[in-house]
Write an enzyme that holds these catalytic residues in place. Structure first.
Site, PDB file in Angstrom:
ATOM      1  N   LEU A 111       0.809  -1.222   0.000  1.00 48.94           N
ATOM      2  CA  LEU A 111       0.000   0.000   0.000  1.00 48.94           C
ATOM      3  C   LEU A 111       0.845   1.275   0.000  1.00 48.94           C
ATOM      4  O   LEU A 111       1.904   1.325   0.621  1.00 48.94           O
ATOM      5  CB  LEU A 111      -0.926  -0.017   1.211  1.00 48.94           C
ATOM      6  CG  LEU A 111      -1.824  -1.255   1.310  1.00 48.94           C
ATOM      7  CD1 LEU A 111      -2.720  -1.158   2.536  1.00 48.94           C
ATOM      8  CD2 LEU A 111      -2.654  -1.454   0.059  1.00 48.94           C
ATOM      9  N   ALA A 119       0.300   5.922  -0.535  1.00 49.53           N
ATOM     10  CA  ALA A 119      -0.629   7.006  -0.185  1.00 49.53           C
ATOM     11  C   ALA A 119      -1.900   6.987  -1.040  1.00 49.53           C
ATOM     12  O   ALA A 119      -2.964   7.430  -0.588  1.00 49.53           O
ATOM     13  CB  ALA A 119       0.082   8.343  -0.316  1.00 49.53           C
ATOM     14  N   HIS A 139      -3.604   4.327  -1.984  1.00 48.63           N
ATOM     15  CA  HIS A 139      -4.562   3.412  -1.331  1.00 48.63           C
ATOM     16  C   HIS A 139      -5.150   4.049  -0.068  1.00 48.63           C
ATOM     17  O   HIS A 139      -6.339   3.923   0.219  1.00 48.63           O
ATOM     18  CB  HIS A 139      -3.855   2.109  -0.915  1.00 48.63           C
ATOM     19  CG  HIS A 139      -3.349   1.284  -2.056  1.00 48.63           C
ATOM     20  ND1 HIS A 139      -2.007   1.133  -2.330  1.00 48.63           N
ATOM     21  CD2 HIS A 139      -4.005   0.549  -2.983  1.00 48.63           C
ATOM     22  CE1 HIS A 139      -1.856   0.341  -3.374  1.00 48.63           C
ATOM     23  NE2 HIS A 139      -3.043  -0.027  -3.791  1.00 48.63           N
ATOM     24  N   GLY A 167      -9.605   3.456  -7.387  1.00 45.60           N
ATOM     25  CA  GLY A 167      -8.795   4.594  -7.811  1.00 45.60           C
ATOM     26  C   GLY A 167      -8.971   4.897  -9.293  1.00 45.60           C
ATOM     27  O   GLY A 167      -9.124   3.995 -10.119  1.00 45.60           O
ATOM     28  N   LYS A 168      -8.921   6.199  -9.609  1.00 50.08           N
ATOM     29  CA  LYS A 168      -9.019   6.610 -11.022  1.00 50.08           C
ATOM     30  C   LYS A 168      -7.743   6.281 -11.789  1.00 50.08           C
ATOM     31  O   LYS A 168      -7.716   6.384 -13.005  1.00 50.08           O
ATOM     32  CB  LYS A 168      -9.262   8.115 -11.108  1.00 50.08           C
ATOM     33  CG  LYS A 168     -10.678   8.521 -10.789  1.00 50.08           C
ATOM     34  CD  LYS A 168     -10.865   9.982 -11.189  1.00 50.08           C
ATOM     35  CE  LYS A 168     -12.211  10.491 -10.737  1.00 50.08           C
ATOM     36  NZ  LYS A 168     -12.384  11.909 -11.101  1.00 50.08           N
ATOM     37  N   SER A 178       2.008   4.014  -7.570  1.00 46.18           N
ATOM     38  CA  SER A 178       1.668   2.644  -7.962  1.00 46.18           C
ATOM     39  C   SER A 178       2.576   1.696  -7.209  1.00 46.18           C
ATOM     40  O   SER A 178       3.750   2.023  -6.955  1.00 46.18           O
ATOM     41  CB  SER A 178       1.906   2.487  -9.472  1.00 46.18           C
ATOM     42  OG  SER A 178       2.027   1.123  -9.806  1.00 46.18           O
TER      43      SER A 178
END
Ligand code: PAF
Length: 292
Positions: A29, A31, A33, A154-155, A192
């Site tokens: 994970l 930031a 997430h 997430g976009k 990512s």
């Protein structure tokens, strides 16, 4: 915060919860997430985060084996972010019909899958056949296990978000999908889990993908409508800078179909490979919405 590994324990823990918010992840994970967890917290009374590296969505030559698995560190971050439950099942919990295969690892035997809409064979789906069927199938399983009222995606994975929204609509699932903005490094690089494959120099270079999309976005805002030429020029420039471009594509943000002159809600999407630390290539994706 509870850490749960089985579906039966999860169902018991969630029995009395009036409003469940869900954030599905594959762990490692960052930031980005945590931002999704914060959105879930604002919209639900109990937040469940799943951590499962889903073998069904990886191609044979992809990074399933090397995908970073960092459960302990992830749980610390989630506790600090105020998540209520971490659901971290193993492969046989998610795919009970799995069998061991001596020559090539596990066979999931998931003979029933979600068939995603045709857009799933374009963009990322063109070079990752079966990827979105794997994503949609595991997300459907997770939705059935968690039974959330809201779920946050997430976009950054714009095409995935589009396909999940379509699945929810077409299967009449009583789940509100909320989209979280992409979190970025100061350089513009989209956060990512795969950025961890890059060293400092490669990270610096990787910001060029976002810069290329920004440049196209600016041209669109300036009134340029020759989408093909904008896409081609950006791809050529990245290829000249040691990238291997998979696609740069200007699409309608509402339908994900190729942009048409006069479209006002656009999204510029890109995917490209960059050399990594491990002597291989890391595939990065990014996108920018452009309203003109
Ligand atoms: O976006 C991801 O991390 C994965 O595709 C998801 C949605 C958790 C499904 O495995």
């Amino acid at each position: 915060m509870q850490i749960i590994h089985t579906i039966s324990e999860l169902r018991t823990a969630l029995k009395q919860q009036p409003k469940i918010g869900f954030v599905p992840t594959m762990g490692n994970l960052h930031a980005g997430h945590i931002h999704l967890v914060e959105i879930a917290k604002q919209n639900a009374s109990c937040v469940v985060v799943s951590i499962f590296v889903n073998p069904l969505q990886f191609g044979a030559n992809e990074d399933f084996g090397s995908y970073p698995r960092t459960l302990e560190a992830d749980c610390e971050k989630l506790k600090a972010a105020g998540a209520d439950i971490v659901f971290a099942p193993n492969v046989s919990e998610m795919y009970p019909q799995v069998t061991e295969n001596k020559s090539n690892g596990k066979n999931l035997n998931q003979s029933m899958t979600i068939t995603p809409p045709p857009i799933a064979s374009e963009l990322c789906g063109a070079s990752r056949p079966g990827h979105f069927a794997g994503v949609a199938t595991v997300v459907m399983k997770l939705f059935n296990m968690v039974q959330p009222q809201i779920a946050v995606f997430g976009k950054k994975d714009f095409q995935q978000l589009f396909i999940i929204k379509e699945m929810v609509k077409q299967f009449n699932l009583p789940i509100q999908i909320i989209a979280g903005e992409t979190m970025r490094e100061a350089s513009g690089l989209a956060m990512s889990s795969r950025n961890g494959y890059l060293n400092e120099a490669q990270r610096t270079q990787s910001a060029q993908l976002n810069a290329a999309l920004q440049h196209i976005a600016q041209q669109l805002k300036n009134g340029h409508q020759d989408f093909t030429s904008l896409e081609k020029t950006a791809a050529q420039q990245l290829n000249q800078n040691h990238w291997e471009v998979d696609y740069i594509s200007i699409r309608s943000a509402n339908t994900l179909q190729p942009a048409q002159a006069g479209d006002k809600q656009l999204v510029v999407l890109g995917a490209a490979k960059i050399s990594n630390n491990l002597g291989g290539k890391t595939r990065l994706i990014d996108n920018l919405e452009v309203h003109i």
